[in-house]
Design an enzyme around this catalytic site. Structure first.
Site, PDB file in Angstrom:
ATOM      1  N   ASP A 118       0.793  -1.179  -0.151  1.00 21.32           N
ATOM      2  CA  ASP A 118      -0.004   0.076  -0.112  1.00 21.32           C
ATOM      3  C   ASP A 118       0.737   1.396  -0.159  1.00 21.32           C
ATOM      4  O   ASP A 118       0.653   2.126  -0.760  1.00 21.32           O
ATOM      5  CB  ASP A 118      -0.815   0.127   1.244  1.00 21.32           C
ATOM      6  CG  ASP A 118      -2.035  -0.918   1.604  1.00 21.32           C
ATOM      7  OD1 ASP A 118      -1.865  -2.026   0.402  1.00 21.32           O
ATOM      8  OD2 ASP A 118      -2.773  -0.942   2.122  1.00 21.32           O
ATOM      9  N   GLU A 135       1.473  -9.160  11.773  1.00 25.13           N
ATOM     10  CA  GLU A 135       1.451  -8.539  10.250  1.00 25.13           C
ATOM     11  C   GLU A 135       2.527  -8.621   9.422  1.00 25.13           C
ATOM     12  O   GLU A 135       2.889  -9.040   8.345  1.00 25.13           O
ATOM     13  CB  GLU A 135       0.525  -7.187  10.126  1.00 25.13           C
ATOM     14  CG  GLU A 135       0.288  -6.828   8.918  1.00 25.13           C
ATOM     15  CD  GLU A 135      -0.675  -5.575   8.824  1.00 25.13           C
ATOM     16  OE1 GLU A 135      -0.763  -5.060   9.892  1.00 25.13           O
ATOM     17  OE2 GLU A 135      -1.074  -5.330   7.822  1.00 25.13           O
TER      18      GLU A 135
HETATM   19  C1  DGY Z   1      -6.029  -1.275   4.312  1.00 27.62           C
HETATM   20  O1  DGY Z   1      -7.276  -0.905   4.617  1.00 27.62           O
HETATM   21  O2  DGY Z   1      -5.013  -0.616   4.640  1.00 27.62           O
HETATM   22  C2  DGY Z   1      -6.017  -2.181   3.187  1.00 27.62           C
HETATM   23  O3  DGY Z   1      -4.667  -2.614   3.184  1.00 27.62           O
HETATM   24  C3  DGY Z   1      -6.367  -1.805   1.846  1.00 27.62           C
HETATM   25  O4  DGY Z   1      -6.303  -2.879   1.126  1.00 27.62           O
END
Ligand code: DGY
Length: 424
Positions: free
Chosen positions: A162, A392
């Protein structure tokens, strides 16, 4: 210790199971995510084969008529997440987001099928094969702007990485003047220092709003969207997935798909050099509008081995870049090289180690005969989990966990990959 970690990993997957699909982690991500589910199926496959298949069958139940497998399926609403189904407003049943995520499903499908004896008549194969083929065709139709077999992302969330600095320049051009007010939920679940910044989030929302405002018309989004970047990660993953889908197409006797996939693989294999950055000696993401290379070596650069690309000289340079990473990282494989702009050992995809990328890179390295590197990455992953549990992601410097705890895909990677070869 290994048996204890096995038990904990299985318990995490069981606990995050919402009935047919698994949430990535409790709280932070309360729905079904596309590539998370694919990797999670590999974990379930180690102790509950039926549940593994169900995970990906539920995922493809959200596939769009145009072939796109969405990045989130909102099987039930949950006020603890933003942006939820009402913000995406895709009008789908079940509700979904309007963008996709890395195409790793065909690779997982092939693995599940081979684990059960590679029977072309396997009762659960055909529907999933058809879903993967339709999804790959969607990528070829809507996400190959240069016609060179690479993959353009139209939202940074599609890449799965992201807030990687690879997107900084493209995001800087996104107009946020019309975004309005909204309430983030992620920073209520985990430390804000481990998440994207507020300025970045505004841009993510602006890109979403563009898609929504054009009714999720994937042609328009691809041609005129505010974010258009050819992602090295998705390009490598689709190439790999096409190779795996070709094996399935051959087994199923689908001659038309065999011809189509063979041509596609040849196109991408030749096209991938468009991402090669000779200055840094690696494949790097590249802007589809400005054609500027990110010039950043990230964990995704090393997916070249997994995709089966690169001349011997290019592979040597990639291994040299990997070796450089070991000078700043105690634990491989950081998502960004220390010293690169915006490196931060605990902020999401700007430094932390993500085991699903480590897994794909290690698989590719092992297949290329680089077993020493593959084993180094696996052993480091084992140390990260042994030190901090199933987070994570992890700091490549201290092994501290970042983001959400009891994470499904980290548990799955333990079961399907990390524990193996550790005498488990
Ligand atoms: C988030 O909400 O951070 C997710 O990675 C989007 O897919």
């Amino acid at each position: 210790m290994s048996a204890d970690l096995d038990t904990r990993a299985i318990a995490i997957l069981r606990r995050n199971d919402r009935g047919g699909y698994t949430v990535p982690t409790h709280g932070l991500y309360p729905f079904q995510w596309n590539w998370d589910s694919a990797f999670v199926a590999l974990g379930f496959a180690e102790f509950d084969r039926d549940r593994a298949w169900t995970e990906i069958e539920t995922l493809v139940s959200g596939q769009w008529d145009d072939g796109m497998i969405p990045h989130i399926i909102f099987h039930r609403d949950d006020p603890g997440y933003f942006p939820g189904p009402g913000v995406w407003a895709t009008g789908r049943t079940p509700p979904t987001s309007g963008i996709t995520q890395p195409p790793v499903l065909a690779t997982v499908l092939r693995r599940l099928w081979e684990q059960e004896g590679s029977d072309p008549a396997h009762p659960r194969l055909r529907r999933l094969y058809d879903a993967c083929l339709a999804s790959h065709r969607w990528f070829h139709r809507f996400r190959d702007p240069m016609g060179n077999g690479l993959v353009m992302a139209t939202h940074n969330w599609e890449t799965g990485r992201d807030n990687s600095s690879e997107w900084d320049d493209a995001l800087a051009r996104v107009d946020t003047s019309g975004v309005g007010t909204y309430q983030r939920r992620d920073t209520g679940h985990v430390d804000a220092a481990m998440r994207p910044t507020a300025a970045e989030y505004d841009r993510y929302v602006a890109i979403l709003q563009f898609g929504r405002d054009c009714g999720w018309d994937h042609r328009r989004i691809a041609d005129a969207g505010p974010f258009r970047v050819v992602d090295v990660g998705m390009s490598m993953e689709l190439l790999r997935a096409n190779r795996d889908l070709l094996v399935l197409a051959t087994a199923l006797g689908d001659a038309a798909a065999v011809a189509e996939l063979t041509a596609r693989i040849a196109l991408s294999t030749a096209g991938i050099d468009w991402l090669w950055n000779d200055e840094v000696g690696a494949y790097c993401s590249r802007d589809a509008t400005t054609h500027v290379s990110s010039g950043l070596v990230t964990s995704a650069s090393f997916l070249a081995f997994y995709a089966g690309v690169g001349s011997p000289a290019q592979r040597q340079r990639l291994l040299a870049a990997l070796d450089r990473m070991t000078r700043s990282a105690v634990y491989l494989l950081p998502s960004l090289e220390a010293g690169s702009r915006a490196y931060d050992h605990q902020r999401y995809w700007r430094g932390p180690v993500w085991l699903v990328v480590s897994y794909m890179v290690a698989e590719g390295l092992a297949e290329a005969g680089e077993t020493g590197w593959a084993e180094r990455i696996r052993a480091d992953s084992a140390r990260l989990i042994a030190t901090s549990g199933f987070y994570e992601s992890f700091s490549p410097e201290t092994a501290a966990g970042s983001g959400g705890p009891d994470f499904s895909w980290t548990a799955a990677m333990w079961l399907a990959w990390v524990r193996k070869g550790a005498g488990a």
